[in-house]
Write a protein that holds these residues in place. Structure first.
Motif, PDB file in Angstrom:
ATOM      1  N   GLY A   1      -6.049   7.934  13.458  1.00 39.10           N
ATOM      2  CA  GLY A   1      -5.164   7.198  14.348  1.00 39.10           C
ATOM      3  C   GLY A   1      -4.284   8.116  15.160  1.00 39.10           C
ATOM      4  O   GLY A   1      -3.727   9.085  14.627  1.00 39.10           O
TER       5      GLY A   1
ATOM      6  N   TRP B   1      -0.837   7.959  17.241  1.00 38.98           N
ATOM      7  CA  TRP B   1       0.322   7.073  17.202  1.00 38.98           C
ATOM      8  C   TRP B   1       1.362   7.516  18.218  1.00 38.98           C
ATOM      9  O   TRP B   1       1.639   8.701  18.372  1.00 38.98           O
ATOM     10  CB  TRP B   1       0.944   7.085  15.802  1.00 38.98           C
TER      11      TRP B   1
ATOM     12  N   TRP C   1       5.135   0.522  17.089  1.00 41.67           N
ATOM     13  CA  TRP C   1       4.110   1.562  17.143  1.00 41.67           C
ATOM     14  C   TRP C   1       2.969   1.173  18.076  1.00 41.67           C
ATOM     15  O   TRP C   1       2.474   0.040  18.052  1.00 41.67           O
ATOM     16  CB  TRP C   1       3.550   1.816  15.752  1.00 41.67           C
TER      17      TRP C   1
ATOM     18  N   HIS D   1       0.095  13.006  21.065  1.00 39.89           N
ATOM     19  CA  HIS D   1       0.361  11.954  20.093  1.00 39.89           C
ATOM     20  C   HIS D   1       0.304  12.465  18.656  1.00 39.89           C
ATOM     21  O   HIS D   1      -0.510  13.345  18.329  1.00 39.89           O
ATOM     22  CB  HIS D   1      -0.659  10.819  20.238  1.00 39.89           C
TER      23      HIS D   1
ATOM     24  N   TRP E   1      -0.944   2.392  18.963  1.00 41.23           N
ATOM     25  CA  TRP E   1      -1.954   3.187  18.281  1.00 41.23           C
ATOM     26  C   TRP E   1      -3.313   3.158  18.978  1.00 41.23           C
ATOM     27  O   TRP E   1      -3.654   2.210  19.681  1.00 41.23           O
ATOM     28  CB  TRP E   1      -2.115   2.750  16.819  1.00 41.23           C
TER      29      TRP E   1
ATOM     30  N   TYR F   1      -4.956  -5.151  14.076  1.00 44.21           N
ATOM     31  CA  TYR F   1      -5.265  -3.837  13.505  1.00 44.21           C
ATOM     32  C   TYR F   1      -6.504  -3.925  12.614  1.00 44.21           C
ATOM     33  O   TYR F   1      -7.431  -3.116  12.724  1.00 44.21           O
ATOM     34  CB  TYR F   1      -4.066  -3.332  12.718  1.00 44.21           C
TER      35      TYR F   1
END
Length: 207
Positions: free
Chosen positions: A79, A81, A97, A177, A99, A46
């Motif tokens: 973002g 998600w 998650w 999303h 992303w 990330y």
């Protein structure tokens, strides 16, 4: 030359109200994007994607200024998600998650300019996720959004009110999303003061 700042120019999309759900129409917009999966709090992947996105965004900014004599402020991190089980967003099961991190681009930034910036970054920077950045468009259309102030892990009650109360009352259903726009720099902002727009694309419950 005044620098274009999307947070100033599109306040309808980048300045939501705390404690109130608002319905907005989001047009087709261009973004630098990169995908990943896992816990954003602990994932090195990330952090690598965030670094690659910002490095590329500043390269795009430099090219736009040189080629078009147009300056812009690099937009906030955003973002998209998702998860196989959407319940993980209220239970905060971060490891499940999925992303897509994004940085919005002004309308004058073309795919060719973004490709040039990505090529420049890959040639001159040693970034673990540099090769994963792409330029693409996103069209969300009708959405509901609100402003969350506080730690990211305290978003769940607001998300629950959106899905369990506001959407049914408005005869809307979620689609697409869950979208977050990070207006604050988490590295320099106390958790209690973090400002995050929570956005959910929606459609009619019937029809």
């Amino acid at each position: 030359m005044q620098s274009y700042d999307i947070k100033r120019e599109r306040r309808d999309l980048y300045a939501a109200a705390r404690g109130r759900f608002e319905i907005v129409d989001v047009p087709r917009m261009g973004f630098l994007m990169a995908d990943g999966r896992g816990n954003p709090n602990t994932s090195a992947d990330y952090r690598a994607v965030v670094e690659a996105l910002y490095t590329t965004a500043y390269a795009v900014r430099a090219i736009a200024k040189d080629r078009l004599d147009r300056a812009h402020t690099v937009g906030p991190l955003e973002g998209l998600w998702s998860a196989d089980d959407l319940g993980v967003f209220t239970t905060r099961d971060h490891d499940e998650w999925v992303w897509t991190l994004m940085i919005v681009q002004p309308g004058w930034v073309t795919a060719a300019m973004a490709d040039e910036a990505m090529d420049r970054v890959q040639r001159t920077k040693d970034l673990a996720a540099g090769h994963r950045v792409r330029f693409d468009h996103c069209t969300e259309g009708r959405c509901v959004q609100t402003l969350h102030v506080g730690p990211y892990d305290e978003e769940a009650p607001t998300i629950a009110r959106l899905h369990d109360e506001f959407l049914p009352a408005e005869q809307l259903v979620p689609r697409g999303h869950h979208h977050e726009i990070y207006l604050s720099d988490a590295r320099r902002t106390a958790p209690a003061r973090l400002r995050t727009i929570l956005r959910q694309p929606v459609g009619p419950a019937h029809g």
